[in-house]
Design an enzyme around this catalytic site. Structure first.
Site, PDB file in Angstrom:
ATOM      1  CE  LYS A  10      -1.777   1.740   3.942  1.00  0.00           C
ATOM      2  NZ  LYS A  10      -1.542   3.193   4.082  1.00  0.00           N
ATOM      3  NE  ARG A  14       0.676  12.538   7.236  1.00  0.00           N
ATOM      4  CZ  ARG A  14       0.925  13.778   7.624  1.00  0.00           C
ATOM      5  NH1 ARG A  14      -0.040  14.531   8.079  1.00  0.00           N
ATOM      6  NH2 ARG A  14       2.147  14.270   7.557  1.00  0.00           N
ATOM      7  CB  CYS A  24      -4.342   6.670  10.996  1.00  0.00           C
ATOM      8  SG  CYS A  24      -4.637   5.128  10.147  1.00  0.00           S
ATOM      9  NE  ARG A  67       0.360  10.361  10.319  1.00  0.00           N
ATOM     10  CZ  ARG A  67       0.007   9.266   9.664  1.00  0.00           C
ATOM     11  NH1 ARG A  67      -1.163   8.749   9.834  1.00  0.00           N
ATOM     12  NH2 ARG A  67       0.823   8.688   8.815  1.00  0.00           N
ATOM     13  N   PRO A  68       1.585  16.846  11.382  1.00  0.00           N
ATOM     14  CG  PRO A  68       3.377  18.082  12.219  1.00  0.00           C
ATOM     15  CD  PRO A  68       2.637  16.790  12.400  1.00  0.00           C
ATOM     16  CB  VAL A  69       1.511  19.265   5.988  1.00  0.00           C
ATOM     17  CG1 VAL A  69       0.572  18.088   5.962  1.00  0.00           C
ATOM     18  CG2 VAL A  69       0.764  20.574   6.192  1.00  0.00           C
ATOM     19  CG  ASP A  70       6.129  20.974  10.236  1.00  0.00           C
ATOM     20  OD1 ASP A  70       5.615  19.855  10.062  1.00  0.00           O
ATOM     21  OD2 ASP A  70       7.056  21.167  11.049  1.00  0.00           O
ATOM     22  CG  LEU A  71       9.032  18.591   8.551  1.00  0.00           C
ATOM     23  CD1 LEU A  71       9.560  17.274   9.087  1.00  0.00           C
ATOM     24  CD2 LEU A  71      10.050  19.715   8.790  1.00  0.00           C
ATOM     25  CG  ASP A  77       3.237   1.637   9.428  1.00  0.00           C
ATOM     26  OD1 ASP A  77       2.838   2.479  10.251  1.00  0.00           O
ATOM     27  OD2 ASP A  77       3.343   1.877   8.207  1.00  0.00           O
ATOM     28  CB  ILE A 102       7.404   7.082  14.307  1.00  0.00           C
ATOM     29  CG1 ILE A 102       8.628   6.175  14.194  1.00  0.00           C
ATOM     30  CG2 ILE A 102       7.108   7.774  12.974  1.00  0.00           C
ATOM     31  CD1 ILE A 102       9.912   6.838  13.739  1.00  0.00           C
ATOM     32  NE  ARG A 142      -7.216   4.035   5.659  1.00  0.00           N
ATOM     33  CZ  ARG A 142      -6.342   4.649   6.429  1.00  0.00           C
ATOM     34  NH1 ARG A 142      -6.566   4.773   7.708  1.00  0.00           N
ATOM     35  NH2 ARG A 142      -5.233   5.158   5.928  1.00  0.00           N
TER      36      ARG A 142
HETATM   37  C1  UD1 Z   1       4.302   7.041   6.264  1.00  0.00           C
HETATM   38  C2  UD1 Z   1       3.498   5.776   6.112  1.00  0.00           C
HETATM   39  C3  UD1 Z   1       2.988   5.296   7.459  1.00  0.00           C
HETATM   40  C4  UD1 Z   1       4.155   5.140   8.429  1.00  0.00           C
HETATM   41  C5  UD1 Z   1       4.996   6.416   8.481  1.00  0.00           C
HETATM   42  C6  UD1 Z   1       6.258   6.251   9.305  1.00  0.00           C
HETATM   43  C7  UD1 Z   1       2.504   5.935   3.912  1.00  0.00           C
HETATM   44  C8  UD1 Z   1       1.279   6.106   3.091  1.00  0.00           C
HETATM   45  N1  UD1 Z   1       2.361   6.050   5.226  1.00  0.00           N
HETATM   46  O1  UD1 Z   1       3.456   8.025   6.798  1.00  0.00           O
HETATM   47  O2  UD1 Z   1       2.312   4.048   7.277  1.00  0.00           O
HETATM   48  O3  UD1 Z   1       3.645   4.894   9.729  1.00  0.00           O
HETATM   49  O4  UD1 Z   1       5.400   6.785   7.148  1.00  0.00           O
HETATM   50  O5  UD1 Z   1       7.015   5.208   8.830  1.00  0.00           O
HETATM   51  O6  UD1 Z   1       3.573   5.686   3.393  1.00  0.00           O
HETATM   52  N2  UD1 Z   1       6.148  15.017  10.407  1.00  0.00           N
HETATM   53  C9  UD1 Z   1       6.205  16.342  10.735  1.00  0.00           C
HETATM   54  N3  UD1 Z   1       5.975  17.267   9.755  1.00  0.00           N
HETATM   55  C10 UD1 Z   1       5.718  16.910   8.469  1.00  0.00           C
HETATM   56  C11 UD1 Z   1       5.668  15.549   8.135  1.00  0.00           C
HETATM   57  C12 UD1 Z   1       5.881  14.613   9.129  1.00  0.00           C
HETATM   58  O7  UD1 Z   1       6.439  16.701  11.893  1.00  0.00           O
HETATM   59  O8  UD1 Z   1       5.521  17.804   7.630  1.00  0.00           O
HETATM   60  C13 UD1 Z   1       6.361  14.013  11.464  1.00  0.00           C
HETATM   61  C14 UD1 Z   1       5.162  13.115  11.711  1.00  0.00           C
HETATM   62  O9  UD1 Z   1       4.216  13.725  12.552  1.00  0.00           O
HETATM   63  C15 UD1 Z   1       5.813  11.911  12.352  1.00  0.00           C
HETATM   64  C16 UD1 Z   1       7.158  11.818  11.615  1.00  0.00           C
HETATM   65  O10 UD1 Z   1       7.372  13.105  11.039  1.00  0.00           O
HETATM   66  O11 UD1 Z   1       6.052  12.137  13.711  1.00  0.00           O
HETATM   67  C17 UD1 Z   1       7.210  10.775  10.538  1.00  0.00           C
HETATM   68  O12 UD1 Z   1       6.095  10.924   9.688  1.00  0.00           O
HETATM   69  P1  UD1 Z   1       6.148  10.538   8.148  1.00  0.00           P
HETATM   70  O13 UD1 Z   1       7.335   9.692   7.906  1.00  0.00           O
HETATM   71  O14 UD1 Z   1       6.003  11.770   7.327  1.00  0.00           O
HETATM   72  O15 UD1 Z   1       4.847   9.649   7.999  1.00  0.00           O
HETATM   73  P2  UD1 Z   1       3.875   9.550   6.739  1.00  0.00           P
HETATM   74  O16 UD1 Z   1       4.639   9.807   5.487  1.00  0.00           O
HETATM   75  O17 UD1 Z   1       2.638  10.316   6.993  1.00  0.00           O
END
Ligand code: UD1
Length: 429
Positions: free
Chosen positions: A22, A102, A126, A131-135, A316, A338, A408
Site C-alpha cells: 500500500k 493523509r 489515521c 501529523r503536521p505538514v510543515d516539512l 507500522d 515516530i 484500508r
Molecule cells: C508514512 C506511512 C505510514 C508510516 C509512516 C512512518 C505511507 C502512506 N504512510 O506516513 O504508514 O507509519 O510513514 O514510517 O507511506 N512530520 C512532521 N511534519 C511533516 C511531516 C511529518 O512533523 O511535515 C512528522 C510526523 O508527525 C511523524 C514523523 O514526522 O512524527 C514521521 O512521519 P512521516 O514519515 O512523514 O509519515 P507519513 O509519510 O505520513
C-alpha cells in the site's frame, strides 16, 4: 458495518501470498500526475485506500484502465492499472477526499511541478497524533514555491516553475521525502535531499521515476540527488511486496505457532523485525519464494524494542508486536518514537486480558499465560490488525468491530488466514 469473527487457538500452516505494498502503491499512483504519457502499475493491491486514491486522481484528470487477469494469476493476484494524466483538468484536491486519507495530500508535489499551481486540502487519515505538514511546506518553499494557507487549503504557486535546492529535513519523513523527490524531478537544476527517509518504498518510487526519465541517485540512503529534467514519459513498474503485511503475518505465526511461507516477501525490507521475531523465539528462513516463519510450541521470550525510521523497527508493526509480546514469558518494553498517539490498541488488547502499562511513549508489556477472546473495536489501520493477531491466539471467540480500518491496508485478510487453518470469517452488516 462489517465485523470479523475469530475463534482462536488454531496454528497457522500453509502459504500466504503477500500483496503489493500500500505505502508504495500510493506514491507510485500519484507519480502518474508527472507525465502526460501512460504509467502502467502492476501488482496494485485491492485496498480501500487505493480505490480512494483512484477517485482523487480521476478528479485531477487521470484516466485509468484495468487490465484483465492473465492465465495463471491466482485469485489474490494484484491488479495492473494504466494511469494516464494527458491533461490535468483540476489542480484542486478537495477536503471531502483528502480528509479521508493523509497520503492524498502528496498530490501537491506533482501538481505543483507540472502545473505550477496546486490547491490541496490539509490532510486527514489515521488518528495517530497531530501529523503536521510543515516539512512538506518547508521543502516546497525551498524549491521556490510560494505557499499560503487559505480556509483549510494549502495553496502553492510556482509561476516560473520549481528550481533545484538543498532540502535538509530536521526529522526523517517518508511523505515529505516522496513529495520532494517527485517535485524535484521536473525542477530546474539539482536538488539534494539530506536526512531523507530510507524506507524501501522511497527506493521503489525512485526506481519508477527513473524508468519515467527522472535523474535520481542515492534513494535508499539519507542523501538523494535529483537532477531536474524538462519532462517525464510513460513506464511500466511493478509495485514492491508489502513489508508491513508480511511482517504482520509473521507475527501472527510467531504467536499461534505453525509453519507459513510468506510468498513474495522480501527479507531485505524486513530485516530488523525478523531479527526481533527470532529473538522472541520464531525461526525465520529466507527462501527463493519468500520468507518462511516457523514456531513450534516453545515459549515466547520478552524483548525491548524502539520504533525508528528504516532500517529500524517500523512503527507500522508496533501494535502487532505488542499483541505477540502479551504472550511472552516475562516483561517486554516498547518505545514508540515516530507517532505520539500510537498506543490506542492498548485498551483494546486489555480486553483480551493483556497486562500493559503506559508511560508516555513507553509501554511495558507483562506477558500473561493466556489471552481470552473478547469483543473489540478497531481504532486505526495497524491497531486493528493487532487485535486480529491477538484473537487468533486467544481462547474462544473474538469479534472485531469497525473493520473498515483493516480494509484500508490488508487485502482479503480473512481469506489469507483461513486458508492457513485459522477460524476467521467476515460478517457483513
Ligand atoms: C508514512 C506511512 C505510514 C508510516 C509512516 C512512518 C505511507 C502512506 N504512510 O506516513 O504508514 O507509519 O510513514 O514510517 O507511506 N512530520 C512532521 N511534519 C511533516 C511531516 C511529518 O512533523 O511535515 C512528522 C510526523 O508527525 C511523524 C514523523 O514526522 O512524527 C514521521 O512521519 P512521516 O514519515 O512523514 O509519515 P507519513 O509519510 O505520513
Amino acid at each position: 458495518m462489517d465485523r470479523i469473527r475469530i475463534v482462536g487457538g488454531a496454528r497457522l500452516n500453509g502459504t500466504i501470498p503477500i500483496s503489493g505494498a500500500k505505502n508504495a502503491a500510493l506514491p507510485l499512483m500519484i507519480a502518474s500526475l508527472l507525465t502526460d504519457e501512460t504509467l502502467t502499475l502492476a501488482n496494485l493491491p485491492r485496498l480501500a485506500d487505493v480505490a480512494l486514491l483512484k477517485r482523487i486522481l480521476g478528479n485531477h484528470g487521470v484516466d485509468m484502465t484495468v487490465s484483465g487477469k492473465r492465465i495463471g494469476d491466482g485469485d489474490l493476484a494484484g491488479e495492473t492499472v494504466q494511469l494516464t494524466a494527458r491533461t490535468i483538468v483540476d489542480t484542486t484536491a478537495p477536503y471531502e477526499l483528502v480528509s479521508k486519507m493523509r497520503a492524498s495530500f502528496w498530490v501537491i508535489g506533482p501538481l505543483l511541478a507540472r502545473e505550477h499551481f496546486a490547491k490541496v486540502s490539509l490532510p486527514g487519515g489515521c488518528a495517530i497524533g497531530t501529523r503536521p505538514v510543515d516539512l512538506f511546506l518547508m521543502a516546497l518553499e525551498q524549491l521556490g514555491a510560494e505557499i499560503e494557507i487559505e480556509a483549510g487549503y494549502v495553496v502553492a504557486r510556482a509561476p516560473n516553475g520549481l528550481r533545484g535546492a538543498h532540502v535538509d529535513f530536521p526529522k526523517v519523513t517518508v511523505g515529505a521525502t516522496h513529495v520532494t523527490m517527485m517535485a524535484a524531478t521536473l525542477a530546474k537544476g539539482e536538488t539534494v535531499i539530506t536526512n531523507a527517509a530510507r524506507e524501501p518504498e522511497i527506493v521503489d518510487l525512485a526506481e519508477c521515476l527513473i524508468k519515467m526519465g527522472a535523474k535520481i541517485t542515492g534513494a535508499g540512503t539519507s542523501t538523494i540527488r535529483i537532477e531536474g529534467v524538462d519532462r517525464l514519459h510513460g513506464a511500466w513498474h511493478e509495485v514492491m511486496p508489502d513489508r508491513i503485511e508480511a511482517g504482520t503475518y509473521a507475527m501472527a505465526v510467531a504467536m499461534t505457532g505453525g509453519d507459513v511461507l510468506l510468498e513474495g516477501a522480501r527479507y531485505d525490507t524486513l530485516a530488523r523485525p525478523l531479527e526481533i521475531l527470532t529473538e522472541v523465539g520464531a525461526e525465520v528462513t529466507p527462501t527463493n519464494e519468500g520468507i518462511r516463519i516457523y514456531r513450534n510450541g516453545a515459549d515466547l521470550k520478552p524483548v525491548d524494542v524502539t520504533t525508528e525510521p528504516f532500517p529500524g523497527f517500523p512503527t507500522d508493526l508496533q501494535a502487532q508486536l505488542m499483541a505477540l509480546l502479551c504472550r511472552a514469558q516475562g516483561t517486554s518494553h516498547i518505545r514508540e518514537t515516530i507517532f505520539e498517539n500510537r498506543f490506542m490498541h492498548v485498551q483494546e488488547l486489555a480486553r483480551f486480558g493483556a497486562e500493559i502499562h503506559l508511560d508516555g511513549q513507553n509501554a511495558t508489556v507483562v506477558g500473561v499465560p493466556a489471552l481470552k477472546g473478547a469483543p473489540v473495536m478497531a481504532t486505526d489501520l495497524r491497531a486493528s490488525v493487532s487485535l486480529v493477531i491477538a484473537g487468533l491466539a486467544a481462547e474462544g471467540e473474538t469479534m472485531v468491530n469497525r473493520v473498515y480500518h483493516l480494509d484500508r491496508g490488508f487485502e482479503r485478510l480473512e481469506d489469507k488466514l483461513s486458508r492457513c487453518g485459522a477460524t476467521i470469517e467476515r460478517i457483513a452488516g
